[in-house]
Design an enzyme around this catalytic site. Structure first.
Site, PDB file in Angstrom:
ATOM      1  N   LEU A   8      16.220  19.083   5.335  1.00 48.47           N
ATOM      2  CA  LEU A   8      17.151  18.846   6.433  1.00 48.47           C
ATOM      3  C   LEU A   8      18.395  18.119   5.929  1.00 48.47           C
ATOM      4  CD1 LEU A   8      17.867  18.932   9.432  1.00 48.47           C
ATOM      5  CD2 LEU A   8      16.650  16.756   9.696  1.00 48.47           C
ATOM      6  N   TYR A   9      18.202  17.177   5.014  1.00 50.05           N
ATOM      7  CA  TYR A   9      19.353  16.482   4.424  1.00 50.05           C
ATOM      8  C   TYR A   9      20.323  17.486   3.816  1.00 50.05           C
ATOM      9  CZ  TYR A   9      22.032  13.834   0.954  1.00 50.05           C
ATOM     10  OH  TYR A   9      23.047  13.310   0.188  1.00 50.05           O
ATOM     11  N   ALA A  10      19.797  18.422   3.030  1.00 49.40           N
ATOM     12  CA  ALA A  10      20.656  19.439   2.409  1.00 49.40           C
ATOM     13  C   ALA A  10      21.344  20.290   3.470  1.00 49.40           C
ATOM     14  CB  ALA A  10      19.822  20.313   1.483  1.00 49.40           C
TER      15      ALA A  10
ATOM     16  N   THR B  90      22.245  19.404   6.473  1.00 49.67           N
ATOM     17  CA  THR B  90      23.349  18.675   7.111  1.00 49.67           C
ATOM     18  C   THR B  90      24.571  18.620   6.197  1.00 49.67           C
ATOM     19  OG1 THR B  90      22.561  16.496   6.330  1.00 49.67           O
ATOM     20  CG2 THR B  90      21.777  17.267   8.487  1.00 49.67           C
TER      21      THR B  90
END
Length: 463
Positions: free
Chosen positions: A259-261, A263
């Site tokens: 999810l970090y990637a 965003t």
């Protein structure tokens, strides 16, 4: 003769009775009304509490709190009212203008978001040292110990850099800042970091990395006169499941593994939009595993150091086939030079002040890798730490889980080298030596590490 007599006159006796009956009815009505009012109040109060509970349940990131400061707990997301009450007035404007005013001819005036963070702190120091004006902003959230952030800011304050305790989603405060200071550049480094933490608090990534980025772009495009150039932190994580190596800016980035990637990839698309519509000059920087003194405690090299010194086991990942996990460790000084190089070569935005009207011309839009170009097995990093600390690590080796981590990272930095002379110069052994030296001093470690940590002069001689 009175065959049909008239009824007796009872008017004198019936009036009090009728009056009493009237009073009884009034009293009963008033009692019913009071009872109804109390019931309505209780129902309204209950409904209000229920709405507040549902808000808390569905929007927890908006109410995250930062850690306790020396005098009080401060909200991680500052409200609009607190912005105007805390950050207003002639004295406040004088302070932020002084902090943001450059001291060198043709110097920059830079708003640095995430200034209390690892990279933001080092970039703010470097900018101030070379004579640029710097104003910092950070919400001091509790993703990791805010004490470290406060200590970084204390060093910045000693050098004349003001860092506001505020949130990038506070549009009113950003508008006030851009109205008070004609920033030439924005270095936007504020973000929710970490790959695995997304499983615990996914909405915080949306609030910081997506909504926060939009908030900064909105302010830069519509509140600044003229609009500044923006340099912001993307991530090497955008390469996701890409297997071509070394990672090039020309490779596909549409398969994020976390999810970090996702965003950060969304941020790059948002950057394109604001560049296209409003003529904002925007440069994205994809960082590759940045490490060094004053680093993030959630990073492996930092947490491994802490656990090795405490005699606690560390967890090492390996691939299902037994292959080592590789990381392109990039020393903080190299990354800072890359950030400043991007600022130095950023062209002016072409949009009209206030976001009104058409842009004068196409604006600059760039993205660069900032890595070390030399992937190293994480096991090698551990061996170097063991040598520097004078202790053996207790290792728990497990298969890399499917939680967003990728098996390797490897940067191709030829574009950054071509455009602003980016050349990483610090190898992992040297960089870790400097980190351990800082760690021992900062945490007051009195152990074998004190005797085995090399001095800066020794590190320089051996580099």
């Amino acid at each position: 003769m009175h065959a049909m007599g008239s009824p007796a006159d009872t008017s004198k006796s019936s009036k009090p009775d009728r009056y009493n009956a009237y009073l009884f009815r009034r009293f009963s009505s008033a009692k019913v009304f009071a009872t109804s009012s109390r019931l309505l109040f209780r129902v309204t109060l209950f409904a209000g509490l229920l709405l507040i509970f549902l808000f808390l349940l569905h929007y927890p990131p908006l109410l995250l709190h930062s850690s306790q400061s020396s005098s009080s707990h401060r909200s991680a997301h500052r409200s609009l009212l607190s912005s105007f009450s805390s950050y207003a007035g002639a004295a406040w404007e004088r302070d932020i203008r002084r902090s943001a005013a450059p001291r060198r001819p043709e110097g920059f005036s830079v708003l640095v978001t995430g200034a209390a963070g690892f990279v933001g702190f080092h970039c703010s120091l470097a900018l101030k040292q070379r004579g640029d004006g710097v104003l910092g902003l950070d919400n001091f959230n509790a993703y990791y110990d805010p004490t470290l952030k406060r200590d970084r800011v204390a060093l910045l304050a000693a050098r004349g850099v003001v860092v506001l305790d505020a949130d990038i989603n506070d549009a009113a405060l950003l508008a006030r800042l851009f109205a008070a200071v004609p920033f030439s550049h924005v270095l936007h480094l504020a973000a929710q970091a970490g790959v695995r933490y997304a499983a615990q608090n996914p909405q915080s990534y949306i609030a910081s990395n997506v909504a926060g980025l939009v908030s900064v772009f909105e302010a830069a495009a519509k509140r600044a006169d003229p609009p500044p150039a923006v340099v912001w932190a993307s991530s090497s994580s955008v390469y996701g499941l890409n297997t071509d190596a070394p990672f090039s800016e020309l490779h596909r980035t549409d398969r994020p593994a976390s999810l970090y990637a996702a965003t950060k990839k969304a941020g790059e698309a948002i950057a394109h939009t604001y560049n296209h519509i409003y003529g904002l000059s925007i440069t994205g920087l994809r960082f590759f595993t940045v490490y060094g003194p004053w680093g993030r405690p959630d990073m492996a090299y930092f947490s491994f150091t802490r656990r090795i010194l405490a005699g606690k086991p560390i967890t090492l990942f390996r691939m299902p086939d037994g292959a080592a996990v590789l990381r392109d460790f990039t020393y903080i000084d190299d990354v800072v030079r890359g950030c400043l190089g991007a600022l130095d070569t950023a062209e002016k935005s072409t949009g009209a002040a206030g976001g009104a009207g058409k842009k004068k011309a196409p604006a600059q839009l760039r993205v660069y890798n900032l890595g070390n170009t030399s992937p190293v097995p994480v096991t090698k990093m551990v061996s170097l730490l063991e040598d520097l600390l004078g202790r053996k690590a207790k290792k728990n080796v497990v298969t890399l889980p499917q939680n967003g981590d990728v098996p390797f990272t490897h940067a191709n930095v030829s574009l950054a080298e071509r455009d602003f002379g980016y050349r990483p110069t610090t190898d992992l052994a040297t960089g870790l030596g400097k980190f351990v030296q800082w760690y021992v001093k900062y945490y007051g470690v009195h152990s074998a590490a004190t005797a085995t940590a090399r001095t800066e002069e020794e590190l320089t001689a051996s580099a």
